[in-house]
Scaffold this active site. Structure first.
Site, PDB file in Angstrom:
ATOM      1  CE  LYS A 153      -7.016  58.020   9.060  1.00 61.18           C
ATOM      2  NZ  LYS A 153      -6.074  57.341   9.968  1.00 61.18           N
TER       3      LYS A 153
HETATM    4  C1  E4P Z   1      -2.964  58.864  10.551  1.00 60.05           C
HETATM    5  O1  E4P Z   1      -4.114  59.215  10.316  1.00 60.05           O
HETATM    6  C2  E4P Z   1      -2.621  57.457  10.814  1.00 60.05           C
HETATM    7  O2  E4P Z   1      -3.536  56.933  11.737  1.00 60.05           O
HETATM    8  C3  E4P Z   1      -1.262  57.201  11.432  1.00 60.05           C
HETATM    9  O3  E4P Z   1      -0.611  58.389  11.735  1.00 60.05           O
HETATM   10  C4  E4P Z   1      -0.485  56.161  10.690  1.00 60.05           C
HETATM   11  O4  E4P Z   1       0.849  56.197  11.061  1.00 60.05           O
HETATM   12  P1  E4P Z   1       1.773  54.939  11.291  1.00 60.05           P
HETATM   13  O5  E4P Z   1       2.894  55.067  10.339  1.00 60.05           O
HETATM   14  O6  E4P Z   1       2.234  55.077  12.719  1.00 60.05           O
HETATM   15  O7  E4P Z   1       0.947  53.700  11.091  1.00 60.05           O
END
Ligand code: E4P
Length: 229
Positions: free
Chosen positions: A85
């Site tokens: 990522k």
């Molecule tokens: C997706 O890949 C992320 O890990 C995640 O959904 C981030 O979302 P959040 O807004 O709950 O931090």
């Protein structure tokens, strides 16, 4: 459409893998911290083994593009199913597209993350990201409609024949999942706590209760008939 889990909770992941509904996993440093997975390498390796051959997204932990590249190359060696990522920008707002593009050219699977707009998603797709992660909950926090962003990105990818796949994350309610699915997400990444809510329905329980009850009544009838014959 595929379902990924947005989690580092080993037990929960195992549980939902056994039910045959998990196609991959996404994590980030906050999720790992919440799920008490403090050692990134040890945790990521274990998750990759558990999920194999399904993809597991592991996020870089630095603002520096050069360090992002170095971390990504190390992560990619941990397991074949690692997707790295890379945020679309770092915390200073500097573009990370060059990092995405360099890794993509090295055949490292990149999940371009923290995307909150159509423009960010199409640039990440052009730079070569395998996955473009749209954060639905955070898009809505900003007063925008995530379904419109998802639908527009999906249409654009199709129109221009781009292979990137949309992951919708930042799921806050069960309805977010339905909205993302219908808006054209290729993948929705779901925190495990929503899955029981998706499976269960009080009227399904009532239906099963009624069927079981009638099946018992039928058995009683057979027993009664045997007694009187
Ligand atoms: C997706 O890949 C992320 O890990 C995640 O959904 C981030 O979302 P959040 O807004 O709950 O931090």
């Amino acid at each position: 459409m595929q379902i990924f889990l947005d989690s580092a909770d080993y037990k929960e992941i195992e549980k939902w893998l056994r039910q045959g509904v998990v196609d991959g996993l996404t994590t980030n440093p906050s999720i790992m911290f919440k799920d008490e997975m403090y050692d990134l390498e040890e945790g990521a390796r274990a998750l990759c083994q558990l999920l194999s051959p399904r993809p597991v997204s592991v996020e870089v932990t630095t603002n520096d593009p050069q360090q992002m590249l170095e971390q990504a190359r190390i992560f990619a060696r941990w397991a074949e199913n690692v997707a790295v990522k890379i945020p679309i920008v770092n915390a200073r707002g500097e573009s990370c597209l060059e990092v995405i593009n360099t890794l993509a050219r090295e055949a490292i699977t990149v999940n371009a993350t923290a995307l909150l707009s159509f423009n960010q998603a199409i640039l990440a797709a052009k730079a070569g990201a395998t996955y473009v992660s749209i954060f639905a909950g955070r898009v809505a926090d900003e007063g925008n409609d995530p379904s419109i962003v998802i639908r527009n990105v999906r249409t654009w990818l199709q129109e221009w024949n781009k292979p990137a796949r949309i992951i919708v994350g930042s799921i806050r309610t069960t309805m977010d999942i339905q909205h993302a699915a219908l808006a054209g997400a290729h993948i929705v990444t779901i925190p495990p706590q929503f899955l029981p809510k998706m499976v269960d329905h009080k009227y399904s329980r009532e239906t099963v209760r009624q069927f079981n009850h009638d099946a018992e009544k039928a058995l009683d009838k057979i027993a009664q008939a045997r007694r009187t014959s």
